[in-house]
Design a protein around this motif. Structure first.
Motif, PDB file in Angstrom:
ATOM      1  N   GLY A 103       4.733  43.561  84.493  1.00 44.73           N
ATOM      2  CA  GLY A 103       4.779  42.370  85.331  1.00 44.73           C
ATOM      3  C   GLY A 103       6.129  41.671  85.300  1.00 44.73           C
ATOM      4  N   VAL A 104       7.197  42.461  85.167  1.00 40.14           N
ATOM      5  CA  VAL A 104       8.552  41.909  85.156  1.00 40.14           C
ATOM      6  C   VAL A 104       9.356  42.561  86.273  1.00 40.14           C
ATOM      7  N   HIS A 122      23.592  36.984  80.822  1.00 39.23           N
ATOM      8  CA  HIS A 122      22.632  36.285  79.969  1.00 39.23           C
ATOM      9  C   HIS A 122      21.515  37.237  79.530  1.00 39.23           C
ATOM     10  N   LEU A 123      21.070  38.104  80.427  1.00 38.68           N
ATOM     11  CA  LEU A 123      20.028  39.073  80.094  1.00 38.68           C
ATOM     12  C   LEU A 123      20.510  40.021  78.995  1.00 38.68           C
ATOM     13  N   ALA A 147       9.326  36.284  70.047  1.00 37.81           N
ATOM     14  CA  ALA A 147      10.506  36.938  70.627  1.00 37.81           C
ATOM     15  C   ALA A 147      10.131  37.674  71.902  1.00 37.81           C
ATOM     16  N   LEU A 148       8.993  38.362  71.881  1.00 38.30           N
ATOM     17  CA  LEU A 148       8.522  39.082  73.056  1.00 38.30           C
ATOM     18  C   LEU A 148       8.271  38.123  74.210  1.00 38.30           C
ATOM     19  N   GLU A 149       7.582  37.017  73.940  1.00 41.82           N
ATOM     20  CA  GLU A 149       7.282  36.046  74.984  1.00 41.82           C
ATOM     21  C   GLU A 149       8.558  35.418  75.550  1.00 41.82           C
ATOM     22  N   ALA A 150       9.518  35.113  74.670  1.00 39.89           N
ATOM     23  CA  ALA A 150      10.786  34.547  75.136  1.00 39.89           C
ATOM     24  C   ALA A 150      11.549  35.528  75.986  1.00 39.89           C
ATOM     25  N   THR A 156      11.773  37.318  83.608  1.00 37.23           N
ATOM     26  CA  THR A 156      11.133  36.837  84.829  1.00 37.23           C
ATOM     27  C   THR A 156      11.863  35.664  85.476  1.00 37.23           C
ATOM     28  N   ASN A 157      12.881  35.136  84.800  1.00 36.87           N
ATOM     29  CA  ASN A 157      13.666  34.023  85.394  1.00 36.87           C
ATOM     30  C   ASN A 157      14.791  34.527  86.227  1.00 36.87           C
TER      31      ASN A 157
END
Length: 157
Positions: A103-104, A122-123, A147-150, A156-157
């Motif tokens: 979902g990314v 940044h990525l 870390a995974l959630e961040a 996704t941003n």
């Protein structure tokens, strides 16, 4: 005290530091013409993060490599190779399918896998930070889960 640095140097330094509350000043060896730190981050570096991301996402969902491969429509061997070998250059189709499962955005996953030229410094920085904060454990620790959630947020941003 008068600072003898051009405005561009301060802007570039602010970009490198990101959001920070405290700064330590300029290191004595720092050059105003030094390239941005992410320019030294290679596809190999981001592939480490890509493999960690695939592994942690899979484990976070309680899936084994075979289930992820079946859900994504790719070979189990490819999932294992992506997770374990940072020299692995995955097939673009596999990365696209994994991005869909996760979902990314597929474009950012292609960058992370080293298949497209990076347009998101940044990525790349977040990828290295993410890879450094995760360890291969049977179950995700709270730190790994955070870390995974961040990192999913950064993707996704």
């Amino acid at each position: 005290m008068k600072l003898e640095y051009p405005k561009e140097w301060f802007e570039r330094s602010a970009e490198i530091e990101g959001i920070a509350e405290v700064g330590a000043g300029v290191p004595p060896t720092h050059s105003a013409t030094e390239p941005h730190t992410t320019e030294r981050i290679t596809a190999f570096d981001t592939r480490i993060a890509f493999g960690q991301f695939v592994s942690l996402w899979r484990r976070n969902n309680g899936w084994n490599p075979e289930k992820l491969a079946n859900e994504a429509g790719i070979d189990t061997e490819e999932v294992l190779e992506i997770e374990r070998d940072p020299h692995c250059e995955p097939e673009a189709d596999a990365v696209y399918k994994l991005a869909s499962i996760f979902g990314v955005p597929s474009g950012k996953m292609m960058e992370l896998a080293g298949l497209t030229k990076s347009h998101t410094p940044h990525l790349r920085e977040e990828a290295i930070r993410f890879a450094a904060s995760s360890e291969p454990l049977a179950e995700l620790s709270d730190v790994e889960r955070q870390a995974l959630e961040a990192f999913v947020g950064a993707l996704t941003n």
